[in-house]
Design an enzyme around this catalytic site. Structure first.
Site, PDB file in Angstrom:
ATOM      1  N   LYS A  34      -7.829   6.424   3.638  1.00 10.94           N
ATOM      2  CA  LYS A  34      -7.750   5.103   4.283  1.00 10.94           C
ATOM      3  C   LYS A  34      -6.917   5.192   5.566  1.00 10.94           C
ATOM      4  O   LYS A  34      -6.178   6.168   5.771  1.00 10.94           O
ATOM      5  CB  LYS A  34      -7.107   4.096   3.320  1.00 10.94           C
ATOM      6  CG  LYS A  34      -5.662   4.437   2.948  1.00 10.94           C
ATOM      7  CD  LYS A  34      -5.124   3.549   1.834  1.00 10.94           C
ATOM      8  CE  LYS A  34      -3.722   3.984   1.435  1.00 10.94           C
ATOM      9  NZ  LYS A  34      -3.230   3.282   0.236  1.00 10.94           N
ATOM     10  N   TYR A 257      15.157   1.357  30.274  1.00  6.53           N
ATOM     11  CA  TYR A 257      15.426  -0.086  30.256  1.00  6.53           C
ATOM     12  C   TYR A 257      16.743  -0.436  29.571  1.00  6.53           C
ATOM     13  O   TYR A 257      17.046   0.071  28.490  1.00  6.53           O
ATOM     14  CB  TYR A 257      14.316  -0.814  29.495  1.00  6.53           C
ATOM     15  CG  TYR A 257      12.963  -0.824  30.158  1.00  6.53           C
ATOM     16  CD1 TYR A 257      12.809  -1.225  31.493  1.00  6.53           C
ATOM     17  CD2 TYR A 257      11.834  -0.453  29.447  1.00  6.53           C
ATOM     18  CE1 TYR A 257      11.553  -1.256  32.082  1.00  6.53           C
ATOM     19  CE2 TYR A 257      10.571  -0.482  30.024  1.00  6.53           C
ATOM     20  CZ  TYR A 257      10.434  -0.878  31.351  1.00  6.53           C
ATOM     21  OH  TYR A 257       9.195  -0.911  31.917  1.00  6.53           O
TER      22      TYR A 257
HETATM   23  C1  LIG Z   1      -2.797   4.342  -0.651  1.00  5.41           C
HETATM   24  C2  LIG Z   1      -3.188   4.404  -2.064  1.00  5.41           C
HETATM   25  C3  LIG Z   1      -3.069   5.602  -2.802  1.00  5.41           C
HETATM   26  C4  LIG Z   1      -2.394   6.836  -2.240  1.00  5.41           C
HETATM   27  O1  LIG Z   1      -0.992   6.637  -2.289  1.00  5.41           O
HETATM   28  P1  LIG Z   1      -0.001   7.792  -1.791  1.00  5.41           P
HETATM   29  O2  LIG Z   1       1.345   7.268  -2.112  1.00  5.41           O
HETATM   30  O3  LIG Z   1      -0.240   7.925  -0.322  1.00  5.41           O
HETATM   31  O4  LIG Z   1      -0.373   9.011  -2.527  1.00  5.41           O
HETATM   32  C5  LIG Z   1      -3.569   5.639  -4.072  1.00  5.41           C
HETATM   33  N1  LIG Z   1      -4.133   4.552  -4.631  1.00  5.41           N
HETATM   34  C6  LIG Z   1      -4.237   3.373  -3.971  1.00  5.41           C
HETATM   35  C7  LIG Z   1      -4.831   2.199  -4.643  1.00  5.41           C
HETATM   36  C8  LIG Z   1      -3.746   3.250  -2.680  1.00  5.41           C
HETATM   37  O5  LIG Z   1      -3.843   2.086  -2.037  1.00  5.41           O
END
Ligand SMILES: *Cc1c(COP(=O)(O)O)cnc(C)c1O
Length: 363
Positions: A34, A257
């Protein structure tokens, strides 16, 4: 070499997947890609995950899942975050599994759909409340009997898995097992609960499928679990930039800045062409670590939209010199986690926020 580059080490990525496989050898692997693969690039990382043997891919958004299908990925794929107006039917028809938390979401499925029912075992975010689980299962059972859905998975998500000794982990595992038992008549193939932290540290949570994300990218899920190297992980992304301007300034000169940094003595300064428009946190002002001109430095003064400045003292530098913001963590090169620590966030955010203006190159 462009202005700035995120170098993605696909060998390190494959080695991290192998490490996660060894941690959960009896479970299938769902590689979480994702958010543009946590900033590393969705399509190249998805391909690399499949090549490394990941049986499944997982994304949050339907748009991310459809992008994978457009790129030719045909394997098992789960998407779990959808709004009512998202294209549920199109996703189902593309053979994408959908994570479902509510009866009203189930009722949105008008075409045969592969479903993973989500139970809230304690996170208090998405997932079905335990009190509503029986109704969700009942509804799913009727739809499955009618042939309109196929329940492929039961799943949940941890709250504090990066603190493996926290008793809430045990509570969540137990509630999950109860939810699975209550859904026995659905004859579900997959039960899954483990994120990266649980894949590495909570074997009781492995079930048939694990869902690692951050650890694949070589970043520790939390400071309490030790650094990436302690966990046998190799950082995947190295963020580099080319110095654009070098100049000598007299003692007492203010930099950037607001003049939040003043030179103690006459000094050589270097401009680094990355800023908050690229995802460099603005609150890395005066604290962000950088490897430049042979050693570790700290951002001098305000992080701007497109650039920040380094104070190199009497060390030499030239336009075009390469500086490293984060990478291996070895030989003075900072880790993404080091940026997270000084800016009050987590390694996840440092890599995920890296902007589209930064080219990703794969090695
Ligand atoms: C993002 C996510 C993961 C992965 O989590 P990590 O801590 O990056 O390993 C797994 N399951 C779901 C439902 C997630 O949203």
């Amino acid at each position: 070499m462009p202005r700035a580059q995120a170098r993605i080490d696909l060998g390190a990525f494959a080695s991290n997947l192998q490490r996660l496989r060894e941690a959960a050898p009896r479970s299938e692997q769902l590689a979480v890609v994702k958010a543009d693969a946590y900033g590393h690039g969705l399509i190249p990382m998805a391909r690399a995950a499949r090549e490394a043997g990941a049986e499944w891919l997982g994304v949050a958004l339907f748009s991310e899942a459809l992008e994978l299908r457009s790129a030719g990925d045909t394997g098992p794929l789960l998407a779990w975050l959808a709004a009512p107006d998202d294209p549920w039917s199109e996703v189902a028809e593309a053979g994408i599994d959908i994570g479902v938390s509510t009866v009203s979401q189930l009722q949105r499925l008008t075409t045969p759909t592969r479903v993973h029912l989500k139970i809230d075992t304690g996170l208090g975010r998405a997932g079905c409340a335990p009190a509503d689980w029986a109704l969700l299962i009942d509804t799913a059972q009727r739809m499955q009997d009618a042939g309109s859905i196929d329940v492929v998975g039961i799943w949940s998500h941890f709250t504090v898995a990066d603190d493996p000794a926290n008793p809430l982990n045990t509570v969540q595992i137990q509630r999950f097992q109860e939810a699975v038992a209550a859904a026995e008549s659905l004859d579900v193939e997959h039960h899954h609960l483990a994120n990266s932290a649980a894949t590495l540290a909570l074997p009781a949570a492995h079930f048939t499928l694990v869902r690692p994300g951050i650890a694949m990218y070589g970043i520790s899920p939390g400071a309490g679990m030790g650094c990436a190297a302690d966990l046998g992980l190799r950082p995947v992304m190295t963020l580099v930039a080319q110095v654009t301007v070098v100049k000598r300034l007299p003692a007492g000169s203010g930099l950037s800045y607001g003049h939040l940094y003043t030179l103690d003595g006459d000094s050589t300064t270097a401009v680094v062409p990355l800023g908050y428009a690229d995802g460099i946190p603005r609150n890395a002002t005066n604290v962000g670590p950088v490897f430049a001109a042979g050693k570790r430095r700290t951002v001098a003064g305000r992080v701007c939209m497109d650039q920040f400045v380094l104070d190199l003292g009497d060390d030499a530098a030239a336009e075009g010199d390469e500086v490293v913001l984060f990478g291996s963590g070895a030989d003075g090169i900072p880790l993404a986690e080091d940026w997270a620590e000084v800016t009050g966030t987590i390694g996840y955010e440092i890599v995920t926020r890296l902007g589209a203006r930064v080219e990703r190159v794969y090695r």
